[in-house]
Design an enzyme around this catalytic site. Structure first.
Site, mmCIF file in Angstrom:
data_model
loop_
_atom_site.group_PDB
_atom_site.id
_atom_site.type_symbol
_atom_site.label_atom_id
_atom_site.label_comp_id
_atom_site.label_asym_id
_atom_site.label_seq_id
_atom_site.Cartn_x
_atom_site.Cartn_y
_atom_site.Cartn_z
ATOM 1 N N HIS A 1 -9.548 1.906 -1.076
ATOM 2 C CA HIS A 1 -8.100 1.697 -0.957
ATOM 3 C C HIS A 1 -7.563 1.167 -2.273
ATOM 4 O O HIS A 1 -7.755 -0.002 -2.614
ATOM 5 C CB HIS A 1 -7.825 0.710 0.173
ATOM 6 N N GLU B 1 -2.181 5.093 13.195
ATOM 7 C CA GLU B 1 -1.758 6.286 12.471
ATOM 8 C C GLU B 1 -2.097 7.548 13.252
ATOM 9 O O GLU B 1 -1.282 8.480 13.334
ATOM 10 C CB GLU B 1 -2.408 6.347 11.090
ATOM 11 N N PHE C 1 1.408 -3.189 4.023
ATOM 12 C CA PHE C 1 1.636 -4.509 4.606
ATOM 13 C C PHE C 1 3.133 -4.808 4.592
ATOM 14 O O PHE C 1 3.847 -4.450 3.649
ATOM 15 C CB PHE C 1 0.913 -5.578 3.791
ATOM 16 N N LYS D 1 -9.360 7.955 0.965
ATOM 17 C CA LYS D 1 -9.930 6.605 0.855
ATOM 18 C C LYS D 1 -11.386 6.553 1.292
ATOM 19 O O LYS D 1 -12.084 5.581 0.974
ATOM 20 C CB LYS D 1 -9.100 5.624 1.688
ATOM 21 N N CYS E 1 0.812 -1.225 0.000
ATOM 22 C CA CYS E 1 0.000 0.000 0.000
ATOM 23 C C CYS E 1 0.842 1.271 0.000
ATOM 24 O O CYS E 1 0.305 2.372 -0.185
ATOM 25 C CB CYS E 1 -0.929 -0.002 1.212
ATOM 26 N N HIS F 1 -3.043 8.043 5.603
ATOM 27 C CA HIS F 1 -3.234 6.728 4.987
ATOM 28 C C HIS F 1 -4.695 6.333 5.170
ATOM 29 O O HIS F 1 -5.322 5.831 4.256
ATOM 30 C CB HIS F 1 -2.279 5.725 5.627
#
Length: 412
Positions: free
Chosen positions: A339, A313, A398, A334, A162, A302
Site C-alpha cells: 500500500h 469494497e 482514511f 497492492k 490513501c 483499492h
C-alpha cells in the site's frame, strides 16, 4: 468541454522502475514485499514492507540536490522524468503557463520529519537543517517537479490519505477540461517506510504481521488476510488535452472520461460498513463517463488486504455491478507492491492503463481461498487475457475519502 488523454507513464515502485519493467513484474506476479532494511526493525511488531530497491536518484538529480531533498521528492522527480520521456514530450516547447504539475503525497517528507526531530531533541534547535521545512512539507514534490521543468501553470498537492493520487489526477482532469492547462504531470509520491509510520499503523492493527512469510503477507480478498503491507514509490501520468496531443502526433495510451468522489462522513479510519460512500463514488464515475455498469470490463480495486476494507469494497462493487459478475474482473495491485498510500492510486491507474494497452489483466497474488464475504470476480494468481476497453480505478482513504477514476481506450 475538452477531452483529456494519457500520453506517458512514469513509475518508481518496489517491483521495478519505468512503465515496461513495472508492467512485466506485475504480469509475472512478482512480490516487492520483504524484511525492512531502511531502519533497524528490531523490537517492531511489524518487520516487513514493500521497499523501493535499486533506485538511483543520481540518474535524475545532482548530488547536491539529493542531499537537500527528501526521498519522496526524489521518487517524484524520477517518475516525472520517466513519464515525460515515455510521452516523448519536449517540455521546452510547451507554453509554460499551460503546463501544470499535480503531484500529491499523504505524508510528505516524513523521513526528514523524523530526522529533524531527532536532531532537535538530541543536538538542540541550532542543529536543525535550514532545508528541514522545504524537505518536509507535502507540496514539495509537486513544487520541485515544476521548478525542474519550468511548469508555471496550475500546481496543486492534494492530501486525502490513501485516495490522494486519485484525487490529484481527478483535479488535474477537471482543470484541463476547464482549459486551465494543456499538459499536466499528475500522480502521487510516498516514502513513508519509517519507524514512526510503521509503529503508528501497527498500533491501530492495520498492518499484516506475517513477518516470517513477507511475500505472502499482502493477500487482498483472501480469507487469510490480516492487514496491509506498507509500500512506497511514485507514479506520474502525463495528461494532455486531446488536440494538443494530436498536434504533436503523440501516442495516446488512454482517455480519462469520468471521475466520482464522495465522503463516508463516518469514521476516522474505518469505511462505512454498508459501503455507501464507495458505491456513490463508483456510480458518480459511471455517470460522469456516461457508462452503464455493463460496459465496464475491469475494476482495479483499492484492495488493501485488510479484513474490513476488502469486505466493504467487495460489497460496494457487488451492489453496483452484481454479485460475482463474470464480465467485470477485479484485481489488486497492492498484492504485489503493498500500500503506497499517497502514491497508490497512481501506481494502480498505471496498471489499469497497461491493461487497456496490452489486453492483459495482472494477477492478484496470494489469492488462495477467496473470502465468501467478498462476492466479486477477483483475478487470481495468474494474469488473464481480456480485451479491456473500459476500467475503473478505486481509491478509498482514511477519513472516508473516496475517489474513482474512469479510463477508456481512446477512440477518435
Amino acid at each position: 468541454m475538452r477531452r483529456v488523454v494519457v500520453t506517458g507513464l512514469g513509475v518508481v515502485s518496489p517491483i521495478g522502475h519505468g512503465r515496461e519493467n513495472y508492467w512485466r513484474a506485475l504480469c509475472e506476479g512478482r512480490s516487492g514485499v520483504g524484511p525492512i532494511t531502511l531502519f533497524n526493525r528490531e523490537n517492531f511488531p511489524v518487520r516487513i514492507a514493500a521497499e523501493v530497491k535499486e533506485y538511483n536518484p543520481e540518474l535524475y538529480m545532482e548530488r547536491k540536490e539529493i542531499r537537500r531533498t527528501d526521498r519522496v521528492i526524489q521518487f517524484a522527480v524520477g517518475a516525472a522524468e520517466m513519464a515525460i520521456n515515455d510521452a516523448r514530450l519536449d517540455v521546452k516547447s510547451l507554453d509554460p503557463y499551460k503546463f501544470g504539475v499535480y503531484v500529491g503525497s499523504a505524508e510528505g517528507g516524513i523521513t526528514t520529519t523524523n530526522e529533524g526531530y531527532k536532531d532537535l531533541t538530541e543536538k538542540g534547535p541550532s542543529r536543525v537543517s535550514p532545508f528541514f521545512i522545504p524537505m518536509m512539507i507535502s507540496n514539495m514534490p509537486a513544487a520541485y517537479v515544476a521548478i525542474r521543468y519550468g511548469a508555471k501553470g496550475p500546481n496543486i498537492c492534494v492530501v486525502t490519505a490513501c485516495a490522494t493520487a486519485n484525487n490529484t489526477v481527478a483535479e488535474a482532469y477537471h482543470a484541463m477540461r476547464r482549459g486551465e492547462a494543456d499538459v499536466i504531470l499528475a500522480g502521487g509520491a510516498e516514502a513513508g517506510i519509517t519507524p514512526i509510520c510503521v509503529a503508528g499503523f501497527a498500533a491501530i492493527k492495520a498492518l499484516s504481521t506475517k513477518n516470517d512469510d513477507p511475500e505472502h503477507a499482502s493477500r487482498p480478498f483472501d480469507v487469510q488476510r490480516d492487514g496491509f503491507v506498507l509500500g512506497e514509490g511514485a507514479g506520474v501520468l502525463v495528461l494532455e488535452e486531446l488536440e494538443h496531443a494530436k498536434a504533436r502526433n503523440a501516442t495516446i495510451l488512454a482517455e480519462i472520461v469520468g471521475v466520482g468522489a464522495s465522503c463516508d462522513a463516518y469514521h476516522i479510519t474505518a469505511p462505512s460498513p454498508d459501503g455507501e460512500g464507495a458505491i456513490r463514488a463508483m456510480q458518480l464515475a459511471l455517470e460522469s463517463a456516461g457508462w452503464s455498469p455493463e460496459q465496464v470490463d475491469l475494476i482495479n480495486a483499492h484492495g488493501t488486504s485488510t479484513p474490513l476494507n476488502d469486505r466493504t469494497e467487495a460489497l460496494a462493487i457487488s451492489r453496483v455491478f452484481g454479485e460475482r459478475n463474470e464480465n467485470v474482473l477485479v484485481n489488486s495491485t497492492k498484492s504485489m507492491v503493498g500500500h503506497g498510500l499517497g502514491a497508490a492510486g497512481a501506481l494502480e491507474a498505471i496498471a489499469g492503463i497497461q491493461s487497456l494497452v496490452e489486453g492483459i489483466v495482472h494477477p492478484t497474488v496470494n489469492l488462495e481461498e477467496q473470502d465468501p464475504e467478498c462476492p466479486v470476480h477477483v483475478v487470481g494468481k495468474n494474469a488473464v487475457r481480456k480485451d479491456v476497453k473500459r476500467f475503473l480505478s478505486n481509491s478509498f482513504g482514511f477519513g472516508g475519502h473516496n475517489c474513482v477514476l474512469a479510463f477508456s481506450r481512446y477512440m477518435d
